[in-house]
Write an enzyme that holds these catalytic residues in place. Structure first.
Site, PDB file in Angstrom:
ATOM      1  N   ASN A  84      -3.387  -7.458  -4.249  1.00 29.72           N
ATOM      2  CA  ASN A  84      -2.266  -6.545  -4.529  1.00 29.72           C
ATOM      3  C   ASN A  84      -0.917  -7.261  -4.433  1.00 29.72           C
ATOM      4  O   ASN A  84      -0.043  -6.885  -3.655  1.00 29.72           O
ATOM      5  CB  ASN A  84      -2.312  -5.296  -3.637  1.00 29.72           C
ATOM      6  CG  ASN A  84      -2.276  -5.597  -2.144  1.00 29.72           C
ATOM      7  OD1 ASN A  84      -2.540  -6.720  -1.728  1.00 29.72           O
ATOM      8  ND2 ASN A  84      -1.936  -4.606  -1.350  1.00 29.72           N
ATOM      9  N   ASP A 115      -6.906  -7.596   8.154  1.00 28.83           N
ATOM     10  CA  ASP A 115      -6.075  -6.797   7.242  1.00 28.83           C
ATOM     11  C   ASP A 115      -4.593  -7.134   7.479  1.00 28.83           C
ATOM     12  O   ASP A 115      -3.735  -6.242   7.512  1.00 28.83           O
ATOM     13  CB  ASP A 115      -6.328  -5.295   7.379  1.00 28.83           C
ATOM     14  CG  ASP A 115      -5.723  -4.516   6.222  1.00 28.83           C
ATOM     15  OD1 ASP A 115      -5.154  -5.138   5.297  1.00 28.83           O
ATOM     16  OD2 ASP A 115      -5.801  -3.271   6.230  1.00 28.83           O
TER      17      ASP A 115
HETATM   18  O1  DOR Z   1      -2.154  -0.782   5.876  1.00 36.05           O
HETATM   19  C1  DOR Z   1      -2.441  -1.311   4.824  1.00 36.05           C
HETATM   20  N1  DOR Z   1      -1.626  -2.203   4.238  1.00 36.05           N
HETATM   21  N2  DOR Z   1      -3.591  -0.972   4.222  1.00 36.05           N
HETATM   22  C2  DOR Z   1      -3.900  -1.395   2.977  1.00 36.05           C
HETATM   23  O2  DOR Z   1      -4.957  -1.049   2.495  1.00 36.05           O
HETATM   24  C3  DOR Z   1      -2.951  -2.233   2.224  1.00 36.05           C
HETATM   25  C4  DOR Z   1      -2.045  -2.979   3.128  1.00 36.05           C
HETATM   26  C5  DOR Z   1      -0.869  -3.593   2.424  1.00 36.05           C
HETATM   27  O3  DOR Z   1      -1.048  -4.214   1.371  1.00 36.05           O
HETATM   28  O4  DOR Z   1       0.237  -3.506   2.948  1.00 36.05           O
END
Ligand code: DOR
Length: 431
Positions: free
Chosen positions: A101, A313
């Site tokens: 992303n 994450d």
């Molecule tokens: O907390 C999150 N941040 N969850 C996600 O799925 C994406 C991520 C982000 O790209 O900041």
């Protein structure tokens, strides 16, 4: 450069080693691992070698993070490949898988190649790109799996967004079989999540914030397990946060669905929704922090093998974005530099063994993305981390190598800290 690590306590489940060892490194690879009964009293003098005395410390295979947002290209104000991989090395990781992303989205070979060339020039750990499932992560049309795979992608995911269209998810799982790569699913039913910003429950009502029910995650976990069953594709569930998701994955594995794997993140086994009580957006994350019963179920899932992986994450955001209104702040926690300490907290409390930690943070991630690593066997890349369990670490986000200072763990004292990370024989240390 030649490196000699002596007297460290090596935990390498793949080689069945859990004891004091000397490790010889040459030409970026592990040359020899020699088991010892007792640590040597004095540091060895080995001409031509940099000697690291790791007496009293753990030496582990380099950690591999299956879930990281490096933000480049496009969001360099949040993080770059240089700062993100520096944060990874600091955190004990020798490889990170980066989510697509970015801007542009990593949905084609040229973006994958750009990421890899940046990583080659500026990276301080291995970067393994994850390609998007759908073009532009719009959930409408599959991206070019084959071309991205050929360019170096190790998995596919629309992370940050779910694949709402079940037929598209079915096709993704079918096509992933061609390359034997996992589909990493961000499980969130967007309609049911209803634009929520925290876990749904008494606390969200008290705070006057829109809640996201656990079922928004669990419905999609169940759907994707069904689709994995239908297609025979490899499914990896990202950031598991609820007891119901743990139960669904456990049941799938019991049914013999070996192609289903799952990860959780340190924040889901460390803190609850209480962390947002003061409207602290540093604790705003997606999926949201849940209840105590969920935290307990996740710990249980780690212990009994339902959850295969601890991933961070790592989602760095700019301070200005996080300091605004809670409702509007982006979700995410800067996680690379606290993951080891939080996992070691479970070890210190007797909830996780060192062997299990290595399995969740090195062995299983390597197996899932087929990256190599996860062991310090002779002949493999010299990727290791040295952790000092006698040294506490006070989290100070201002000292992070990451540009993202967004952590709910600021001020926490964690029971151990990586003191050196060795990547392809190169030593990064902060002594
Ligand atoms: O907390 C999150 N941040 N969850 C996600 O799925 C994406 C991520 C982000 O790209 O900041």
């Amino acid at each position: 450069m030649k490196v000699f690590i002596q007297n460290g306590h090596l935990v390498d489940p793949r080689q069945g080693i859990d004891g004091i060892c000397d490790i010889y490194i040459e030409g970026g690879r592990i040359q020899k691992v020699r088991k010892k009964k007792n640590p040597a009293v004095r540091s060895a003098r080995l001409p031509g070698y940099r000697v690291i005395d790791a007496a009293g410390m753990y030496v582990l295979p380099g950690l591999i993070d299956l879930h990281v947002h490096l933000r480049e290209p496009g969001y360099e104000y949040k993080e770059t490949i240089r700062t993100g991989t520096e944060a990874a090395a600091r955190g004990g990781f020798t490889a990170v898988c980066c989510m697509p992303n970015t801007r542009p989205v990593n949905d084609n070979a040229s973006v994958t190649e750009f990421i890899l060339s940046r990583a080659r020039n500026e990276g301080t750990c291995t970067v393994l790109p994850i390609g998007a499932i759908s073009k532009g992560q719009k959930g409408e049309e599959l991206a070019e799996f084959t071309l991205m795979h050929e360019a170096g992608c190790v998995a596919f995911s629309d992370d940050g967004r779910p694949v709402m269209d079940s037929l598209l998810m079915r096709r993704a799982l079918e096509y992933s079989r061609v390359h034997d790569l996992p589909i990493i699913s961000h499980c969130e039913d967007l309609a049911l999540a209803g634009g929520g910003v925290m876990n749904e429950g008494l606390l969200s009502v008290t705070l006057g914030l829109r809640g996201i029910p656990a079922q928004a995650e669990e419905i999609m976990v169940s759907r994707d397990i069904s689709l994995a069953e239908l297609t025979g594709g490899r499914l990896h569930i990202a950031h598991v946060s609820t007891a119901g998701s743990v139960a669904a994955v456990r049941a799938a594995k019991k049914r013999g669905l070996a192609a289903v794997t799952a990860e959780t993140c340190p924040h889901y086994f460390s803190i609850t929704e209480e962390a947002v009580r003061e409207y602290d957006a540093n604790a705003k994350v997606n999926p949201p922090l849940r209840r105590k019963t969920d935290v307990e179920a996740i710990r249980e899932g780690l212990l009994d093998g339902t959850i295969d992986v601890i991933a961070t994450d790592h989602a760095p955001h700019h301070r200005d974005e996080k300091e605004g209104e809670f409702d509007l702040a982006p979700s995410g926690i800067s996680g690379l530099e606290t993951a080891v300490g939080l996992a070691m907290k479970l070890v210190a409390n007797g909830m996780l063994s060192m062997t299990t930690l290595v399995e969740k943070m090195a062995v299983n991630p390597a197996r899932i993305v087929g990256s190599g690593g996860g062991t310090v066997a002779p002949g493999t890349d010299a990727d290791l981390v040295i952790i000092d369990p006698r040294r506490e670490y006070r989290v100070d986000a201002e000292k992070f190598a990451s540009k993202g200072r967004n952590t709910p763990f600021g001020g926490w004292v964690l029971p151990a800290v990586p003191v050196a990370t060795i990547w392809k024989g190169k030593v990064y240390s902060w002594e």
